[in-house]
Design an enzyme around this catalytic site. Sequence first.
Site, PDB file in Angstrom:
ATOM      1  N   HIS A  19     -11.871   3.616  -3.173  1.00  0.00           N
ATOM      2  CA  HIS A  19     -11.170   4.424  -2.177  1.00  0.00           C
ATOM      3  C   HIS A  19     -11.664   4.137  -0.774  1.00  0.00           C
ATOM      4  O   HIS A  19     -10.865   3.880   0.138  1.00  0.00           O
ATOM      5  CB  HIS A  19     -11.300   5.919  -2.478  1.00  0.00           C
TER       6      HIS A  19
ATOM      7  N   HIS B 258      -5.788  -0.882   6.362  1.00  0.00           N
ATOM      8  CA  HIS B 258      -5.890  -0.315   7.704  1.00  0.00           C
ATOM      9  C   HIS B 258      -6.740  -1.219   8.594  1.00  0.00           C
ATOM     10  O   HIS B 258      -6.236  -1.783   9.545  1.00  0.00           O
ATOM     11  CB  HIS B 258      -6.425   1.123   7.705  1.00  0.00           C
TER      12      HIS B 258
ATOM     13  N   GLU C 101     -10.513   3.169   8.668  1.00  0.00           N
ATOM     14  CA  GLU C 101      -9.294   3.812   9.153  1.00  0.00           C
ATOM     15  C   GLU C 101      -9.603   4.773  10.291  1.00  0.00           C
ATOM     16  O   GLU C 101      -8.782   4.955  11.192  1.00  0.00           O
ATOM     17  CB  GLU C 101      -8.609   4.565   8.008  1.00  0.00           C
TER      18      GLU C 101
ATOM     19  N   HIS D  89      -9.679   1.080   1.254  1.00  0.00           N
ATOM     20  CA  HIS D  89      -9.482   1.586   2.610  1.00  0.00           C
ATOM     21  C   HIS D  89     -10.690   1.199   3.456  1.00  0.00           C
ATOM     22  O   HIS D  89     -11.833   1.433   3.046  1.00  0.00           O
ATOM     23  CB  HIS D  89      -9.383   3.114   2.607  1.00  0.00           C
TER      24      HIS D  89
ATOM     25  N   HIS E 219       0.843  -1.204   0.000  1.00  0.00           N
ATOM     26  CA  HIS E 219       0.000   0.000   0.000  1.00  0.00           C
ATOM     27  C   HIS E 219       0.870   1.243   0.000  1.00  0.00           C
ATOM     28  O   HIS E 219       1.588   1.524   0.959  1.00  0.00           O
ATOM     29  CB  HIS E 219      -0.915   0.020   1.216  1.00  0.00           C
TER      30      HIS E 219
ATOM     31  N   ASP F  22       2.329   3.243   2.889  1.00  0.00           N
ATOM     32  CA  ASP F  22       1.216   4.191   2.851  1.00  0.00           C
ATOM     33  C   ASP F  22       1.677   5.623   2.611  1.00  0.00           C
ATOM     34  O   ASP F  22       1.992   6.019   1.496  1.00  0.00           O
ATOM     35  CB  ASP F  22       0.395   4.061   4.129  1.00  0.00           C
TER      36      ASP F  22
ATOM     37  N   HIS G 254       0.938   5.536  -1.323  1.00  0.00           N
ATOM     38  CA  HIS G 254       0.517   6.767  -1.994  1.00  0.00           C
ATOM     39  C   HIS G 254       1.805   7.551  -2.222  1.00  0.00           C
ATOM     40  O   HIS G 254       2.299   8.225  -1.311  1.00  0.00           O
ATOM     41  CB  HIS G 254      -0.449   7.579  -1.130  1.00  0.00           C
TER      42      HIS G 254
ATOM     43  N   ARG H 173     -16.729   6.104   2.075  1.00  0.00           N
ATOM     44  CA  ARG H 173     -17.044   7.535   2.009  1.00  0.00           C
ATOM     45  C   ARG H 173     -17.074   8.044   0.577  1.00  0.00           C
ATOM     46  O   ARG H 173     -17.751   9.016   0.272  1.00  0.00           O
ATOM     47  CB  ARG H 173     -15.997   8.338   2.788  1.00  0.00           C
TER      48      ARG H 173
END
Length: 463
Positions: free
Chosen positions: A224, A288, A254, A251, A69, A339, A71, A227
């Site tokens: 993602h 997470h 988290e 995700h 994972h 991450d 970013h 949400r």
Amino acid sequence: MTPPTGPVVARAWHAEFAWLPGVGVLPEVLIEAAGDRFTRITSRVTAEALPSGTIRLAGLTMPALANAHSHAFHRALRGVTQAGRGTFWTWRERMYQVAAGLEPDSYRALARAVYAEMTLAGIGCVGEFHYLHHGPDGTPYADPNAMSRALIEAAAEAGIRITLLDACYLSGGLDPAGWSLPLSGPQLRFGDGTAQAWAKRVSLLGADEHGMLGPSARVGAAIHSVRAVAPEQMATVAAWTHATGAPLHVHLSEQVAENDACLATYRCTPAALLYDAGVLGPRTSVVHATHLTSADIRLLGGSEVFACVCPTTEADLADGIGPFGALAAAGCRLTVGSDSQAVIDLFEEARLIEMYERLASRERGHFTAEALGTAMTWDGHASLGWPDAGEIAPGSLADLVTVTLDSPRLAGAVLPDRPGDPRQRGPAGQPPGVGEPDLALLGAVIFAASPAELSAAVRAVLA
């Protein structure tokens, strides 16, 4: 994609010690490969019996690590957001500022540096959870996958395999009353409008029937979060992965606020929502998985998902301590990721799984060295769609990393018995019982090593 043509190059390495998953740590291991695959593994081979041109690897050789994972653009925040007060949500505003300023060329340069740091940290494959899709105002580039291609090119230039986990990101969150919020500001560049439009854009990347974008790159999918994607849109993403056999990452839980918003909107937890939408399964990784109910954990374990934990980021952002032991006991295969790039050190990520369990339980010894090593290697690669990587065995991808043993951090490490070796086990380093794998050296590396011990290592990646 057509595999590269040309003569198959045979290579050989002689490892002072090698970790062979399921076998243990063995001395004097001859590792042979042809092209990009291991062909033969032989232990206890003397120097006199080595093939011509064999490369000596001094230290503990193990499969290259898998960063499940990442970013990449978050790396710009290292050393900037660590000090001061705040929460995940205040950190996110700083992250959005970085996201707003990146274009394909600048993102390629940033990602190349991040991936190069990963290779120096022993990482042979990265799962890039990617959602910076369009221009800053949401307008697609002439090539709608320009940002994706920048990451793929950056990985190739850094010498690391990549699974591009292209993320569907359609809404700006859920408000306290349970309504889905539109994308706004920097979030505009994340969205494709609908999951169908997302799938159409991803298909333009040109992956072959196996999801390959090149010899060292493949495509996967990501949702993602609950949400950012509504359940009816999640089903489209899941269906795309079923049709292509691609890995699917998401995700999950988290933040407590995420759980509360999901309960307000859908009257269920995020894990239950993903299950009902058909997202969970053996090719799914939940990232997470920090704030879960006992029912959530049973649901995830029964679905045989991977659970990717990122302890250094979760600590940096004050996310909380996840139920690592309970997830593993339920049947989830743990993996690790860097991450936010607060640090890039998968040894640290792996050992914090055990350390956080100790803090939560006030007891030691929850995960074996082999379990943590497997999370860093075999299971990590499998979660990214590379089930033929992450172990030193015939037929596996020939990616290696060697940890040197002559540093202050590893001084005194217990070495496996080796005929004629003057270095003997000390009183606390007795050999294992009959039939038990010798994992003491692997444990020493996982609990004490850092990327500094890899600076002089020989790596055989992307041969």
